[in-house]
Write an enzyme that holds these catalytic residues in place. Structure first.
Site, PDB file in Angstrom:
ATOM      1  CE  LYS A 115      -4.290  -1.657   1.561  1.00 49.53           C
ATOM      2  NZ  LYS A 115      -5.487  -1.746   2.601  1.00 49.53           N
ATOM      3  CE  LYS A 200      -6.194  -9.022  -1.930  1.00 50.00           C
ATOM      4  NZ  LYS A 200      -5.849  -8.936  -0.577  1.00 50.00           N
ATOM      5  CE  LYS A 203     -15.583  -5.684   0.932  1.00 52.82           C
ATOM      6  NZ  LYS A 203     -14.727  -5.597   2.340  1.00 52.82           N
TER       7      LYS A 203
HETATM    8  P1  TYM Z   1     -10.968  -7.972   4.584  1.00 54.76           P
HETATM    9  O1  TYM Z   1     -12.128  -7.084   4.764  1.00 54.76           O
HETATM   10  O2  TYM Z   1     -10.075  -7.592   3.405  1.00 54.76           O
HETATM   11  O3  TYM Z   1     -11.509  -9.282   3.972  1.00 54.76           O
HETATM   12  C1  TYM Z   1     -12.397 -10.075   4.792  1.00 54.76           C
HETATM   13  C2  TYM Z   1     -12.213 -11.468   4.599  1.00 54.76           C
HETATM   14  O4  TYM Z   1     -12.157 -11.911   3.201  1.00 54.76           O
HETATM   15  C3  TYM Z   1     -11.069 -12.727   2.821  1.00 54.76           C
HETATM   16  N1  TYM Z   1     -10.889 -12.210   1.435  1.00 54.76           N
HETATM   17  C4  TYM Z   1     -10.628 -13.176   0.612  1.00 54.76           C
HETATM   18  N2  TYM Z   1     -10.534 -14.625   0.733  1.00 54.76           N
HETATM   19  C5  TYM Z   1     -10.373 -15.158  -0.681  1.00 54.76           C
HETATM   20  N3  TYM Z   1     -10.023 -14.623  -1.818  1.00 54.76           N
HETATM   21  C6  TYM Z   1     -10.226 -13.311  -1.982  1.00 54.76           C
HETATM   22  N4  TYM Z   1     -10.045 -12.596  -3.046  1.00 54.76           N
HETATM   23  C7  TYM Z   1     -10.526 -12.588  -0.665  1.00 54.76           C
HETATM   24  N5  TYM Z   1     -10.384 -11.116  -0.382  1.00 54.76           N
HETATM   25  C8  TYM Z   1     -10.456 -11.043   0.809  1.00 54.76           C
HETATM   26  C9  TYM Z   1      -9.775 -12.106   3.612  1.00 54.76           C
HETATM   27  O5  TYM Z   1      -8.866 -12.920   4.002  1.00 54.76           O
HETATM   28  C10 TYM Z   1     -10.749 -11.856   5.014  1.00 54.76           C
HETATM   29  O6  TYM Z   1     -10.801 -13.157   5.663  1.00 54.76           O
HETATM   30  N6  TYM Z   1      -7.752  -7.244   8.190  1.00 54.76           N
HETATM   31  C11 TYM Z   1      -8.936  -7.980   7.818  1.00 54.76           C
HETATM   32  C12 TYM Z   1     -10.268  -7.666   8.623  1.00 54.76           C
HETATM   33  C13 TYM Z   1      -9.726  -8.023  10.081  1.00 54.76           C
HETATM   34  C14 TYM Z   1      -9.428  -9.349  10.783  1.00 54.76           C
HETATM   35  C15 TYM Z   1      -9.418  -9.010  12.197  1.00 54.76           C
HETATM   36  C16 TYM Z   1      -9.735 -10.511  10.209  1.00 54.76           C
HETATM   37  C17 TYM Z   1      -9.525  -6.850  11.246  1.00 54.76           C
HETATM   38  N7  TYM Z   1      -9.372  -7.520  12.375  1.00 54.76           N
HETATM   39  C18 TYM Z   1      -9.356  -9.941  13.083  1.00 54.76           C
HETATM   40  C19 TYM Z   1      -9.474 -11.584  11.353  1.00 54.76           C
HETATM   41  C20 TYM Z   1      -9.307 -11.024  12.603  1.00 54.76           C
HETATM   42  C21 TYM Z   1      -9.182  -7.427   6.400  1.00 54.76           C
HETATM   43  O7  TYM Z   1      -8.993  -6.387   5.754  1.00 54.76           O
HETATM   44  O8  TYM Z   1     -10.116  -8.372   5.716  1.00 54.76           O
END
Ligand code: TYM
Length: 338
Positions: A115, A200, A203
């Protein structure tokens, strides 16, 4: 007893990658959980503001994301579903952990490096919140004493950091106050972009056709999959290295079609060989549509129901506050803050 925790950023309607890589597992874990298992799922709005957000847009996304967590099948009676910013204990623990977190480790995190790749020479533009993002994520998990965290592949490094910070804290304190969580990576751990299958599905990608949202109509799904990038090699084979676009479509079929879920991707490819790509894409679109349709329909009803959403969010906040307080008091004790 197990404590399951996970989070998703409310930065738009979740896409198929979020669903197959994480949300679907959340529901499965809920539905198969032993009675003494605790399940806690958070909309991590404080993580969302590590990138500049429009306030009204964020407000809308928080509500829509909450409705979506119910639409996919999470039950607010069984699982704790809450907005991260409603539970200040997350930030309190974050500060305490920040006092132990290594800046060297944080600077090596993939997400930070990606980023900030374009801004290396411009430290005025590099934000502290984005840098310390993994510390807040560790606090999210550790403040509830989570034992298991279901996520997609891209979160594996953040989970490793959380374990490291928990173990490091316990070592400094001299006893096991924090629980080092186990990562549960979904089978569909990396759903790829439909436009650039080397990246991947995300969003934030500029091209909205690169992702399928859980609210997309049948026509939109059909159109996006029809335009999905593949390759011009002969025949149908499953080869994620050399044929990432086609292999991603085969994965989607495997993870959304009832029959295809029973056989592996190489076998699916064999069964499809001989079919024109157009027909294969139609099969994928049909499978994705039937997986998403019930979610979309429930979502449309839920997102109109402000009273139900507000009640569920208030209940979630109450349960999460109670859960976090239990750990936070032990931690404060351990460091001499009580
Ligand atoms: P975030 O909001 O980017 O994504 C949410 C979940 O979706 C999964 N994911 C994917 N899995 C497979 N293929 C993809 N293309 C794909 N894009 C997203 C992510 O792996 C995630 O599980 N930092 C985290 C949010 C967070 C969190 C936490 C997660 C904050 N605190 C504590 C677990 C525990 C995030 O930005 O996820």
């Amino acid at each position: 007893p197990k404590v399951i925790f996970s989070g998703i950023q409310p930065t738009g309607i979740p896409h198929l990658g979020n669903y197959l890589g994480a949300l679907k597992q959340w529901v499965k874990l809920q539905n198969e959980a032993a009675p003494d298992t605790t399940l806690i799922y958070s909309l991590v709005d404080l993580h969302a503001i590590t990138i500049q957000q429009d306030p009204d847009q964020l407000r809308k996304w928080r509500k829509e994301s909450f409705a979506m967590l119910l639409a996919i099948g999470l039950d607010p009676e069984r699982s704790t579903i809450f907005h991260q910013s409603h539970v200040p204990a997350h930030c309190e623990l974050m500060w305490i952990l920040s006092c132990q977190a290594s800046t060297g480790y944080l600077a090596r995190m993939t997400q930070w490096k990606e980023k900030t790749a374009g801004e290396k020479d411009n430290s005025a533009k590099l934000k502290l919140g984005l840098f310390s993002y993994p510390v807040l994520q560790a606090a999210d998990i550790l403040v509830h004493g989570a034992t298991h965290v279901p996520v997609g592949h891209d979160q594996a490094q953040h989970l490793e950091f959380s374990r490291q910070i928990a173990n490091g804290f316990n070592t400094v304190i001299g006893r096991n106050v924090l629980v080092a969580p186990e990562t549960l990576i979904s089978p569909a751990k990396r759903v790829m972009s439909l436009k650039d299958p080397s990246a991947k599905m995300s969003k934030s990608h500029k091209d909205a056709k690169s992702r399928i949202l859980l609210t997309d109509t049948e026509e939109e799904i059909g159109e996006k999959i029809k335009k999905a990038m593949t390759d011009s090699l002969d025949g149908i084979t499953y080869d994620p290295e050399r044929r990432p676009g086609l292999s991603n479509l085969i994965d989607l079929l495997h993870y959304t079609d009832e029959d295809a879920s029973k056989i592996d991707q190489v076998t699916i490819a064999k069964e499809l060989s001989g079919m024109p790509l157009r027909i294969i894409k139609e099969k994928v679109a049909t499978a994705v549509e039937s997986a998403i349709r019930p979610i979309r329909e429930r979502y449309q009803a839920l997102v109109e129901n402000d009273a139900l959403l507000n009640d569920a969010a208030a209940r979630g906040c109450e349960k999460a506050t109670e859960s976090a307080a239990k750990t936070l008091v032990k931690i404060k004790n351990a460091v001499g803050l009580s």
